[in-house]
Design an enzyme around this catalytic site. Structure first.
Site, PDB file in Angstrom:
ATOM      1  N   ARG A   1      -0.166   2.950  12.620  1.00 26.88           N
ATOM      2  CA  ARG A   1      -0.939   1.756  12.271  1.00 26.88           C
ATOM      3  C   ARG A   1      -0.821   1.342  10.794  1.00 26.88           C
ATOM      4  O   ARG A   1      -1.431   0.356  10.381  1.00 26.88           O
ATOM      5  CB  ARG A   1      -2.408   1.953  12.636  1.00 26.88           C
ATOM      6  CG  ARG A   1      -2.966   3.284  12.118  1.00 26.88           C
ATOM      7  CD  ARG A   1      -4.466   3.296  11.980  1.00 26.88           C
ATOM      8  NE  ARG A   1      -5.181   3.206  13.234  1.00 26.88           N
ATOM      9  CZ  ARG A   1      -6.506   3.042  13.304  1.00 26.88           C
ATOM     10  NH1 ARG A   1      -7.224   2.948  12.207  1.00 26.88           N
ATOM     11  NH2 ARG A   1      -7.116   2.991  14.456  1.00 26.88           N
TER      12      ARG A   1
ATOM     13  N   ARG B   1      -1.361  -5.887  12.330  1.00 27.23           N
ATOM     14  CA  ARG B   1      -2.336  -5.194  13.185  1.00 27.23           C
ATOM     15  C   ARG B   1      -2.833  -6.117  14.303  1.00 27.23           C
ATOM     16  O   ARG B   1      -2.967  -5.698  15.444  1.00 27.23           O
ATOM     17  CB  ARG B   1      -3.543  -4.757  12.351  1.00 27.23           C
ATOM     18  CG  ARG B   1      -3.266  -3.601  11.441  1.00 27.23           C
ATOM     19  CD  ARG B   1      -3.937  -2.325  11.945  1.00 27.23           C
ATOM     20  NE  ARG B   1      -3.719  -1.283  10.963  1.00 27.23           N
ATOM     21  CZ  ARG B   1      -4.693  -0.756  10.230  1.00 27.23           C
ATOM     22  NH1 ARG B   1      -5.935  -1.174  10.376  1.00 27.23           N
ATOM     23  NH2 ARG B   1      -4.423   0.200   9.369  1.00 27.23           N
TER      24      ARG B   1
ATOM     25  N   GLU C   1      -9.292  -1.327  13.767  1.00 25.79           N
ATOM     26  CA  GLU C   1      -9.768  -2.227  12.706  1.00 25.79           C
ATOM     27  C   GLU C   1      -8.663  -3.210  12.334  1.00 25.79           C
ATOM     28  O   GLU C   1      -7.552  -2.807  12.022  1.00 25.79           O
ATOM     29  CB  GLU C   1     -10.130  -1.377  11.483  1.00 25.79           C
ATOM     30  CG  GLU C   1     -10.492  -2.206  10.276  1.00 25.79           C
ATOM     31  CD  GLU C   1     -10.099  -1.526   8.962  1.00 25.79           C
ATOM     32  OE1 GLU C   1     -10.305  -0.318   8.824  1.00 25.79           O
ATOM     33  OE2 GLU C   1      -9.573  -2.235   8.086  1.00 25.79           O
TER      34      GLU C   1
ATOM     35  N   ARG D   1       0.860  -1.194   0.000  1.00 24.28           N
ATOM     36  CA  ARG D   1       0.000   0.000   0.000  1.00 24.28           C
ATOM     37  C   ARG D   1       0.888   1.234   0.000  1.00 24.28           C
ATOM     38  O   ARG D   1       1.715   1.401   0.892  1.00 24.28           O
ATOM     39  CB  ARG D   1      -0.876   0.038   1.260  1.00 24.28           C
ATOM     40  CG  ARG D   1      -1.777  -1.188   1.459  1.00 24.28           C
ATOM     41  CD  ARG D   1      -3.042  -1.091   0.644  1.00 24.28           C
ATOM     42  NE  ARG D   1      -3.776  -2.345   0.671  1.00 24.28           N
ATOM     43  CZ  ARG D   1      -4.948  -2.523   1.296  1.00 24.28           C
ATOM     44  NH1 ARG D   1      -5.499  -1.538   1.948  1.00 24.28           N
ATOM     45  NH2 ARG D   1      -5.548  -3.693   1.232  1.00 24.28           N
TER      46      ARG D   1
HETATM   47  P1  AMO Z   1      -8.626  -3.503   3.652  1.00 28.75           P
HETATM   48  O1  AMO Z   1      -8.027  -2.579   2.669  1.00 28.75           O
HETATM   49  O2  AMO Z   1      -9.553  -2.907   4.661  1.00 28.75           O
HETATM   50  O3  AMO Z   1      -9.454  -4.646   2.912  1.00 28.75           O
HETATM   51  O4  AMO Z   1      -7.477  -4.275   4.412  1.00 28.75           O
HETATM   52  C1  AMO Z   1      -7.748  -5.376   5.253  1.00 28.75           C
HETATM   53  C2  AMO Z   1      -6.942  -5.309   6.535  1.00 28.75           C
HETATM   54  O5  AMO Z   1      -5.567  -5.171   6.237  1.00 28.75           O
HETATM   55  C3  AMO Z   1      -4.927  -4.385   7.235  1.00 28.75           C
HETATM   56  N1  AMO Z   1      -4.325  -3.208   6.611  1.00 28.75           N
HETATM   57  C4  AMO Z   1      -3.104  -2.722   6.930  1.00 28.75           C
HETATM   58  N2  AMO Z   1      -2.195  -3.126   7.821  1.00 28.75           N
HETATM   59  C5  AMO Z   1      -1.030  -2.438   7.898  1.00 28.75           C
HETATM   60  N3  AMO Z   1      -0.735  -1.383   7.104  1.00 28.75           N
HETATM   61  C6  AMO Z   1      -1.618  -0.948   6.179  1.00 28.75           C
HETATM   62  N4  AMO Z   1      -1.307   0.075   5.388  1.00 28.75           N
HETATM   63  C7  AMO Z   1      -2.870  -1.627   6.056  1.00 28.75           C
HETATM   64  N5  AMO Z   1      -3.950  -1.467   5.265  1.00 28.75           N
HETATM   65  C8  AMO Z   1      -4.821  -2.439   5.611  1.00 28.75           C
HETATM   66  C9  AMO Z   1      -5.973  -4.007   8.239  1.00 28.75           C
HETATM   67  C10 AMO Z   1      -7.242  -4.116   7.426  1.00 28.75           C
HETATM   68  O6  AMO Z   1      -8.375  -4.357   8.217  1.00 28.75           O
HETATM   69  N6  AMO Z   1      -9.663  -6.786  -0.012  1.00 28.75           N
HETATM   70  C11 AMO Z   1     -10.093  -6.279   1.280  1.00 28.75           C
HETATM   71  C12 AMO Z   1     -10.432  -7.398   2.221  1.00 28.75           C
HETATM   72  C13 AMO Z   1     -11.617  -8.225   1.806  1.00 28.75           C
HETATM   73  O7  AMO Z   1     -12.705  -7.638   1.682  1.00 28.75           O
HETATM   74  O8  AMO Z   1     -11.453  -9.437   1.610  1.00 28.75           O
HETATM   75  C14 AMO Z   1      -9.002  -5.400   1.870  1.00 28.75           C
HETATM   76  O9  AMO Z   1      -7.845  -5.503   1.517  1.00 28.75           O
HETATM   77  O10 AMO Z   1      -5.930  -4.995   9.262  1.00 28.75           O
END
Ligand code: AMO
Length: 445
Positions: free
Chosen positions: A230, A419, A368, A222
């Protein structure tokens, strides 16, 4: 010509600590790093760090002919031979130590450690700890974090395998970003622009008509441009996707089962690490669920300055975490039916109220850790939603083959490993839960 035959037999002349109780008063050998030497003038404690434990060994000229010299120093790799004896513990627990008969040095460091790692914890601030990861990870407390993380992944994998899921690995170099937004890394791929996977979303859905139930534990990327406690730029996503669901609550039930299994496995097989880290492993019986609308009404009533009506900010999540603990005694809270405007294009809208979706987040101790929900499986519905969102369905031709050629009702979720680890172990920063974190300012070590 002489040839050797390799038949897979593992020969070892070392005894794991777990076997010490069966070798009381006998001579055994261990291999490890000299973790710490405490010289007490007429004897010395030599702590040896093995794969999972730090074993106390005692040197005294009384025990054997062997004389320990200056070549034995911290961070040497060594084979230590000695007699197993019971050690005295203040709490009366069963512990064993070795009375040293011999130390064979296997390797010697050429420099002193940049950070002290022989104390209970690494006494350095986060940046110094991360800069020196190759050595700070050797500290038993740091190591325990990632042993726990192994347990989480095992709990996830073993439970889903027992429920008929197939483990998959999907490509990380992709033709499109799955989660939309600006958090996608672009890559020059032989002159073409491609993207690093933000999630395995499009592929895990594609594999539902193949295996019905699939899961993946793998890295995702990302391009978060902000520096928060976080967010990471690369994290490990634990995903699953399942077909023939009756409702998205099937997915929440599966996640509850997964989490129960993870916590039980940790308690059963990771007790040494739980003790080192003083981890508070939650007891899960059931997890309460509240609709987004109702949760929003709660946070609006209790907190000031809330402006985003389509999602929660960190203070709202924290509040909801405390609320679930107070009302239900639960460390977890499902929030369901998020607004359609806040969820990605593949999310199914609620037929009873299309402003909202058949989706959920899971909040753990105020943060979350999961997003999930039911997906659109009908081709025309998916194309129409993409068009409504200003996307070009032609860019997603291979993804849409899923819908075009028949997909069952399905859904799934993504759970962030770091997380979950972070909040299980009570860390204030997600970087503590990443072995080699990647953030906007860090790509090394
Ligand atoms: P989402 O984008 O909410 O959903 O990501 C799912 C989970 O991934 C973790 N997360 C992160 N952890 C650390 N750093 C980050 N930058 C970060 N971004 C997200 C969180 C979050 O809840 N495709 C959907 C999931 C699905 O619907 O199956 C998705 O990726 O714990």
């Amino acid at each position: 010509m002489d040839t050797e035959r390799i038949d897979g037999t593992i020969h070892t002349d070392i005894t794991p600590y777990s076997e010490f109780r069966n070798h009381l008063d006998q001579e055994v050998s261990i291999k490890g790093a000299i973790h710490n030497i405490r010289d007490m003038s007429d004897f010395a404690f030599v702590l040896v760090r093995t794969a999972r434990e730090v074993i106390q060994c005692v040197y005294s000229p009384e025990f054997s002919e062997y004389r320990m010299g200056p070549e034995v120093k911290e961070q040497c790799s060594a084979k230590v031979t000695g007699k197993v004896v019971k050690s005295e513990t203040r709490d009366g627990s069963e512990r064993y130590e070795l009375q040293i008969h011999n130390i064979e040095i296997l390797s010697t460091p050429v420099d002193i450690m940049p950070v002290v790692i022989s104390k209970k914890k690494v006494m350095a601030d986060l940046a110094v700890n991360l800069d020196n990861r190759p050595v700070t990870l050797r500290n038993p407390s740091e190591r325990a974090i990632f042993k726990i993380q192994e347990g989480i992944q095992r709990g996830f994998r073993e439970y889903l395998t027992s429920q008929g899921f197939t483990e998959i690995h999907t490509p990380k170099i992709n033709f499109a970003g799955a989660e939309g937004g600006t958090t996608v890394f672009r890559l020059d791929y032989f002159g073409k622009t491609v993207f690093l996977a933000q999630s395995p979303q499009l592929y895990k859905q594609t594999l539902v008509p193949v295996f019905e139930r699939v899961f993946e534990i793998g890295p995702v990327f990302r391009a978060e441009k902000h520096d928060t406690s976080r967010h990471l730029n690369e994290y490990v996503s634990m995903d699953f996707e399942m077909g023939f669901i009756d409702s998205f609550t099937d997915i929440m039930n599966m996640e509850t089962g997964v989490l129960k299994n993870i916590m039980e496995l940790l308690k059963k097989e990771y007790a040494p690490e739980i003790e080192i880290l003083h981890a508070d492993i939650p007891q899960i019986d059931s997890i309460p669920a509240i609709r987004f609308k109702d949760a929003k009404a709660l946070t609006m009533k209790k907190l000031k300055g809330i402006t985003d009506m389509h999602d929660f900010d960190p203070s709202e999540e924290e509040f909801l975490g405390k609320w679930a603990k107070k009302e239900y005694g639960s460390d977890f809270l499902f929030v369901t039916h998020y607004p359609s405007s806040d969820r990605p294009f593949y999310t199914m809208d609620d037929p009873e109220d299309p402003e909202y979706t058949l989706s959920f987040d899971l909040i753990f101790r105020g943060v979350e850790i999961t997003s999930g929900g039911q997906r659109i499986h009908d081709y025309n519905e998916q194309v129409a939603k993409m068009q409504r969102l200003g996307m070009n369905p032609e860019e997603f031709t291979t993804y849409l083959m899923l819908h075009k050629y028949g997909a069952p009702p399905h859904g799934g979720l993504g759970l962030g490993l770091e997380r979950l680890t972070m909040h299980l172990l009570g860390f204030k920063n997600v970087r503590y839960a990443s072995m080699f974190p990647r953030d906007i300012n860090r790509v090394t070590p």
